[in-house]
Scaffold this motif. Sequence first.
Motif, mmCIF file in Angstrom:
data_model
loop_
_atom_site.group_PDB
_atom_site.id
_atom_site.type_symbol
_atom_site.label_atom_id
_atom_site.label_comp_id
_atom_site.label_asym_id
_atom_site.label_seq_id
_atom_site.Cartn_x
_atom_site.Cartn_y
_atom_site.Cartn_z
ATOM 1 N N ALA A 34 3.885 -10.342 -3.370
ATOM 2 C CA ALA A 34 3.204 -9.037 -3.286
ATOM 3 C C ALA A 34 4.198 -7.909 -3.566
ATOM 4 O O ALA A 34 3.882 -6.942 -4.285
ATOM 5 C CB ALA A 34 2.593 -8.857 -1.901
ATOM 6 N N ARG A 35 5.406 -8.031 -3.035
ATOM 7 C CA ARG A 35 6.433 -7.010 -3.257
ATOM 8 C C ARG A 35 6.807 -6.929 -4.745
ATOM 9 O O ARG A 35 6.909 -5.846 -5.310
ATOM 10 C CB ARG A 35 7.674 -7.341 -2.428
ATOM 11 C CG ARG A 35 8.709 -6.206 -2.409
ATOM 12 C CD ARG A 35 10.029 -6.731 -1.932
ATOM 13 N NE ARG A 35 9.969 -7.285 -0.575
ATOM 14 C CZ ARG A 35 10.099 -6.558 0.520
ATOM 15 N NH1 ARG A 35 10.317 -5.274 0.431
ATOM 16 N NH2 ARG A 35 10.036 -7.113 1.692
ATOM 17 N N THR A 36 6.961 -8.127 -5.375
ATOM 18 C CA THR A 36 7.308 -8.164 -6.798
ATOM 19 C C THR A 36 6.191 -7.540 -7.638
ATOM 20 O O THR A 36 6.456 -6.774 -8.574
ATOM 21 C CB THR A 36 7.539 -9.632 -7.246
ATOM 22 O OG1 THR A 36 8.339 -10.275 -6.280
ATOM 23 C CG2 THR A 36 8.223 -9.706 -8.591
ATOM 24 N N SER A 37 4.948 -7.856 -7.296
ATOM 25 C CA SER A 37 3.808 -7.299 -8.048
ATOM 26 C C SER A 37 3.773 -5.786 -7.931
ATOM 27 O O SER A 37 3.529 -5.076 -8.914
ATOM 28 C CB SER A 37 2.494 -7.873 -7.525
ATOM 29 O OG SER A 37 2.523 -9.252 -7.565
ATOM 30 N N ALA A 80 -1.653 -9.921 1.988
ATOM 31 C CA ALA A 80 -0.699 -10.063 0.874
ATOM 32 C C ALA A 80 -1.434 -10.458 -0.403
ATOM 33 O O ALA A 80 -1.134 -9.951 -1.498
ATOM 34 C CB ALA A 80 0.357 -11.089 1.232
ATOM 35 N N LEU A 81 -2.397 -11.382 -0.252
ATOM 36 C CA LEU A 81 -3.185 -11.804 -1.420
ATOM 37 C C LEU A 81 -3.961 -10.626 -2.017
ATOM 38 O O LEU A 81 -4.011 -10.449 -3.236
ATOM 39 C CB LEU A 81 -4.157 -12.921 -1.023
ATOM 40 C CG LEU A 81 -3.563 -14.324 -0.918
ATOM 41 C CD1 LEU A 81 -4.553 -15.268 -0.270
ATOM 42 C CD2 LEU A 81 -3.171 -14.853 -2.300
ATOM 43 N N GLU A 82 -4.568 -9.830 -1.118
ATOM 44 C CA GLU A 82 -5.311 -8.640 -1.577
ATOM 45 C C GLU A 82 -4.362 -7.693 -2.301
ATOM 46 O O GLU A 82 -4.711 -7.113 -3.332
ATOM 47 C CB GLU A 82 -5.944 -7.921 -0.372
ATOM 48 C CG GLU A 82 -7.126 -8.629 0.237
ATOM 49 C CD GLU A 82 -8.419 -8.411 -0.533
ATOM 50 O OE1 GLU A 82 -8.437 -7.553 -1.435
ATOM 51 O OE2 GLU A 82 -9.395 -9.111 -0.227
ATOM 52 N N SER A 83 -3.167 -7.529 -1.749
ATOM 53 C CA SER A 83 -2.174 -6.632 -2.358
ATOM 54 C C SER A 83 -1.831 -7.084 -3.778
ATOM 55 O O SER A 83 -1.767 -6.269 -4.704
ATOM 56 C CB SER A 83 -0.926 -6.580 -1.488
ATOM 57 O OG SER A 83 0.077 -5.870 -2.147
ATOM 58 N N ILE A 84 -1.630 -8.391 -3.935
ATOM 59 C CA ILE A 84 -1.301 -8.921 -5.273
ATOM 60 C C ILE A 84 -2.447 -8.623 -6.244
ATOM 61 O O ILE A 84 -2.226 -8.176 -7.368
ATOM 62 C CB ILE A 84 -1.015 -10.443 -5.192
ATOM 63 C CG1 ILE A 84 0.262 -10.680 -4.373
ATOM 64 C CG2 ILE A 84 -0.854 -11.043 -6.590
ATOM 65 C CD1 ILE A 84 0.462 -12.112 -3.934
ATOM 66 N N GLU A 85 -3.681 -8.861 -5.778
ATOM 67 C CA GLU A 85 -4.851 -8.613 -6.639
ATOM 68 C C GLU A 85 -4.917 -7.153 -7.092
ATOM 69 O O GLU A 85 -5.143 -6.854 -8.262
ATOM 70 C CB GLU A 85 -6.127 -8.964 -5.874
ATOM 71 C CG GLU A 85 -6.626 -10.363 -6.187
ATOM 72 C CD GLU A 85 -7.862 -10.701 -5.406
ATOM 73 O OE1 GLU A 85 -8.765 -9.864 -5.324
ATOM 74 O OE2 GLU A 85 -7.897 -11.816 -4.849
ATOM 75 N N TRP A 86 -4.707 -6.236 -6.140
ATOM 76 C CA TRP A 86 -4.786 -4.814 -6.476
ATOM 77 C C TRP A 86 -3.621 -4.386 -7.366
ATOM 78 O O TRP A 86 -3.781 -3.505 -8.221
ATOM 79 C CB TRP A 86 -4.846 -3.958 -5.216
ATOM 80 C CG TRP A 86 -6.224 -3.902 -4.649
ATOM 81 C CD1 TRP A 86 -6.695 -4.570 -3.554
ATOM 82 C CD2 TRP A 86 -7.342 -3.176 -5.174
ATOM 83 N NE1 TRP A 86 -8.028 -4.299 -3.360
ATOM 84 C CE2 TRP A 86 -8.454 -3.442 -4.335
ATOM 85 C CE3 TRP A 86 -7.527 -2.323 -6.261
ATOM 86 C CZ2 TRP A 86 -9.712 -2.893 -4.555
ATOM 87 C CZ3 TRP A 86 -8.787 -1.776 -6.493
ATOM 88 C CH2 TRP A 86 -9.852 -2.056 -5.652
#
Lengths: 100, 266
Positions: A34-37, A80-86
Amino acid sequence: MRKFIAVLMCGLFYMSSYATEVGDTTVSELLDEARTSLKRAYEVQADKKAKYEFNRAKSFFEIAQEQTSKLNLKVGKAAALESIEWSIKAISKSISGGAK
Amino acid sequence: MRKKILLLGIVLGISISSVYSATEKLSLEEKIKKLEENYGLECAPEEIAYAKTYIEVAKGLKLADESVKVSKFDRYKLLKNAELKLELAEAKINADFDRDGVPCYLEVKNGTDPFKPDIARTDTSPKVSQEKQDKEISKEEKKSQVKAVTEEPLKLHARVHFEFDKANIKREYLPYLNVIVRYLKRHPDIKIKIVGYTDSIGSKAYNEKLALKRAKSVKQYLVKRGISPSRIEIEGIGKDKYLFDNKTALNRFTNRRAEFFIMKID
């Protein structure tokens, strides 16, 4: 011996809190991703071109961090998954031109 | 008997708290909807994004078909934070970021940039391109002279009011005129007509002159901001077409005005 067991237990507890497996991926791996995305989104100026999507990703990441630190690992992982998606949404929007 | 009362109290307490939390959630979501309708995503994207995330997390997230929830204390905190973010978003929607006197939601509604001031933009626009535009417009005008011309009111906040027996534009109307300037620059094919009006006090001839003077002063301002004079027609109507009766001072002030009309060529 007692001290050794106590240290071992603490270590195990620490590891389990930051690397509990929920499904196939660990929370720490997801937080990292998530941080990398988010970083990638920032690099393509998503914070300016896709403000809404970028902030959605950022807010979910902050919640994921907070919940993980409180050992609520399931919520941490979901956030975290939601963060990656957004983040992905923000990247695609800013690459395609962003908000006009 | 005591046990019954205690049990009843507990049941009532639980039901009231659940109803309260349900209405709170509903009201926050409704608030977001209203803010989004009022151009919240354009004026306060960060606040709306955060508020939506807080509410979603408070309601519970999904993880592989399983609903995961935060603790009660976190839920309460998230909802409170969402409320704060929405208040901030509301303030930002009504804020004037570029200090041109027009609030953000109105600028987005009118299709102008809420983060860049109107005056700066008009000053930086190159004069050469404006002259070119004017020439092109005059050519088009000649071509379309034969065609019929219809008028319709400009769908912007397009009305300027004047003090009694005066034709100078009050300072508070300048931002609105700047919005019109930007609109005209974005639509170089449009011609406008400015019509001046007066209240019922004074002779007809004097009022007609004053009405024309009012329309003229508005035209002068638009020309000063870079609009070609050939695109602006003026007319002084004077003591006619009142918006309200002239019985009160406020009604007379409302009647003393200049209005804009788009000249559409069929």
